[in-house]
Design an enzyme around this catalytic site. Structure first.
Site, PDB file in Angstrom:
ATOM      1  N   HIS A 132      85.134 106.390 -40.142  1.00 58.57           N
ATOM      2  CA  HIS A 132      84.132 107.229 -39.462  1.00 58.57           C
ATOM      3  C   HIS A 132      84.163 107.164 -37.932  1.00 58.57           C
ATOM      4  CE1 HIS A 132      79.773 109.003 -39.746  1.00 58.57           C
ATOM      5  NE2 HIS A 132      80.704 109.936 -39.573  1.00 58.57           N
ATOM      6  N   LYS A 374      66.268 105.486 -39.826  1.00 61.72           N
ATOM      7  CA  LYS A 374      67.598 105.798 -39.293  1.00 61.72           C
ATOM      8  C   LYS A 374      67.538 106.911 -38.246  1.00 61.72           C
ATOM      9  CE  LYS A 374      72.004 107.729 -41.038  1.00 61.72           C
ATOM     10  NZ  LYS A 374      72.730 108.106 -42.267  1.00 61.72           N
TER      11      LYS A 374
END
Length: 545
Positions: A132, A374
């Site tokens: 990622h 988050k």
């Protein structure tokens, strides 16, 4: 001449055992990271989820009360791998290119990875899991210092191949040492990440080198999918709902010593409904979500146990440092206008064809007792559990304040490995490391990092600064700073900005100096128009998520 050669031979003979001894005494390093795991989602941090292997590491190792990440996947991984703030590493927003060096979406060459530095110091470098930080093959793990890699390149993945379901989807595409392959039918991705890590350890044992293993699980990141036999372990465990379970987790955290006496708990999330007000039918759906989520964490812990068993079988357990963290807090997703839109489903929740989320109500439990989620810079977004286990050096059962950050891991590894951070690397001058070594904290010599300067965050317009006990934070699109005293109010319940404007001004000035030095720009000038796609995720993400 013969005499000179004889002396040289004796010197070489004497040097080789010394080199071998140095290799044998330098620690192996295993860095384990979970994905979207909340602060309280393992037993050692208060959870009811069964994580005996992580709990064992905590009991025999050290836990930190305060360990910080960058609030979301790619920026966290950029800092983790390089020891730089994510903008300095080139991943200021996500793994998408927004047209500026700090936001190019992949690791730049000036930010050396831990694998590159440790490989230069004589380590084998291994990775299994989620990357990622660079979609193009020029920036894949094997091109950034890893000898071996198995996993997926993008930000999300199904855990099963779902090609047999009516709503046919693309295969689960993986990469092993630069070669693409598909996940085999019937295989569970978490287990395959574990199996490949163990295979790499077996192969590496044939060398006389120490090793660095980066084990990057994607559990428990959506979609919620897990083996049914593991899900069954949790049937009935979530019948009492998030309100009661959050109170129980908080009580356990206090009993464990993770939350000091007198600390605050974040206020109730007004967007989370009270469990007792839900209908019977709604409760059945919600319970299943958390049963599957718990099973995903459980399955990951089982994998960690297998890695520990392999370490012991290889007789390397005593001289291996194992660290466990999460990339961000649990994911919320509610807004004032309602819940996130559901994605496609081709099977019951938890099965290969399903595409469920934990959602904010259970994330409220996962982040106990912290505020928010988050991608937010309140404590619930940037706080992770932290466990360090190193039988040879770390005394068991300890809990320290820590106040550590991802940027501190690289200098920690380099100190333990005796690795010199290069002044030049392939013709490039590397960025100076931003963090501090955690070795004094790990060895019990200091209760927290002696940093000497603040910690900073920015992502998608959300900002924060931590300096001593003080923290300022603002949430996009607002630019107004809130101020909290985290020594007594980690739940962020009392905004002291109006009472201490001088503190706000001081930390704000620190922030803007850091932003200029680091390449941070006003988010309004660079935010993607209309959102952006996450490869493999079957969805488009809003620009501020």
């Amino acid at each position: 001449m013969k005499r000179i050669l004889a002396i040289a031979s004796l010197l070489v003979a004497a040097w080789q055992p010394a080199v071998a001894q140095k290799a044998a005494t330098r620690p192996n390093i295993i860095l384990i990271m979970a994905d979207d795991l909340g602060y309280s989602d393992i037993g050692a941090y208060g959870s009811e989820i069964e994580t005996p292997n992580l709990d064992r590491l905590a009991k025999e190792g050290l836990r930190l009360r305060e360990f910080y990440n960058n609030s979301i996947c790619a920026p966290t991984r950029a800092s983790l791998l390089t020891g730089q703030y994510q903008h300095k590493a080139g991943v200021g927003f996500f793994n998408v290119n927004l047209g500026l060096p700090a936001y190019q979406g992949y690791l730049n060459n000036q930010s050396l990875t831990v694998a590159e530095v440790l490989k230069g110091a004589g380590y084998s470098t291994l990775m299994s899991g989620k990357w990622h930080v660079g979609d193009d093959s020029l920036y894949w793990p094997n091109q950034r210092g890893f000898d071996r890699f198995y996993g997926f390149i993008g930000g999300a993945s199904n855990y099963y191949d779902i090609g047999k379901y009516p709503e046919k989807a693309a295969p689960v595409v993986l990469v092993k040492d630069n070669k693409k392959l598909n996940l085999e039918a019937g295989k569970y991705l978490t287990d395959e990440i574990t199996s490949n890590a163990i295979g790499f350890l077996d192969d590496q044992a044939k060398t006389n080198k120490p090793f660095f293993l980066y084990l990057a699980y994607n559990a428990p990141h959506w979609p919620l999918q897990a083996p049914e036999e593991t899900i069954k372990k949790y049937e009935g465990r979530y019948d009492i709902g998030w309100d009661s379970l959050r109170a129980r987790r908080y009580a356990r955290q206090q009993a464990l010593g993770l939350i000091p006496a007198g600390q605050t708990i974040s206020p109730r999330d007004s967007l989370v409904p009270e469990w007792d007000n839900l209908s019977y039918e709604d409760k059945q759906v919600w319970k299943r979500k958390m049963e599957v989520y718990a099973a995903m964490v459980d399955q990951m812990d089982q994998g960690i146990g297998k890695v520990l068993e392999k370490l012991k079988a290889l007789k390397k357990d005593e001289n291996t440092l194992v660290l466990f963290i999460s990339d961000n807090g649990a994911q919320g997703g509610y807004t004032a206008s309602g819940r996130r839109k559901p994605q496609r489903n081709s099977g019951p929740l938890g099965t290969a064809g399903s595409y469920g989320y934990q959602e904010q109500s259970w994330a409220y439990l996962s982040n106990t007792p912290l505020n928010n989620y988050k991608n937010n810079m309140h404590e619930g977004g940037i706080s992770a559990p932290f466990i360090a286990w190193y039988p040879k050096a770390i005394q068991g059962g300890g809990i320290a304040k820590g106040t550590a950050h991802l940027i501190d891991l690289a200098p920690t590894f380099y100190e333990l490995a005796g690795a010199t951070y290069p002044k030049q690397y392939n013709g490039v001058t590397p960025h100076t490391l931003a963090g501090k070594s955690l070795v004094p904290v790990l060895l019990g010599k200091e209760p927290e990092v002696a940093r000497g300067e603040p910690l900073f965050w920015e992502r998608a317009g959300n900002r924060a600064v931590r300096k001593g006990k003080w923290k300022i934070v603002s949430t996009y699109p607002a630019y107004k700073w809130e101020l909290y005293d985290l020594d007594t109010d980690r739940g962020e319940t009392r905004d002291l900005a109006a009472r201490y404007p001088d503190v706000v001004n001081e930390l704000s000035a620190d922030y803007f100096r850091w932003a200029e030095k680091t390449g941070v720009v006003d988010y309004e000038k660079i935010k993607p128009k209309g959102g952006f796609a996450i490869p493999g995720a079957d969805r488009v993400v809003a620009a501020n998520q």
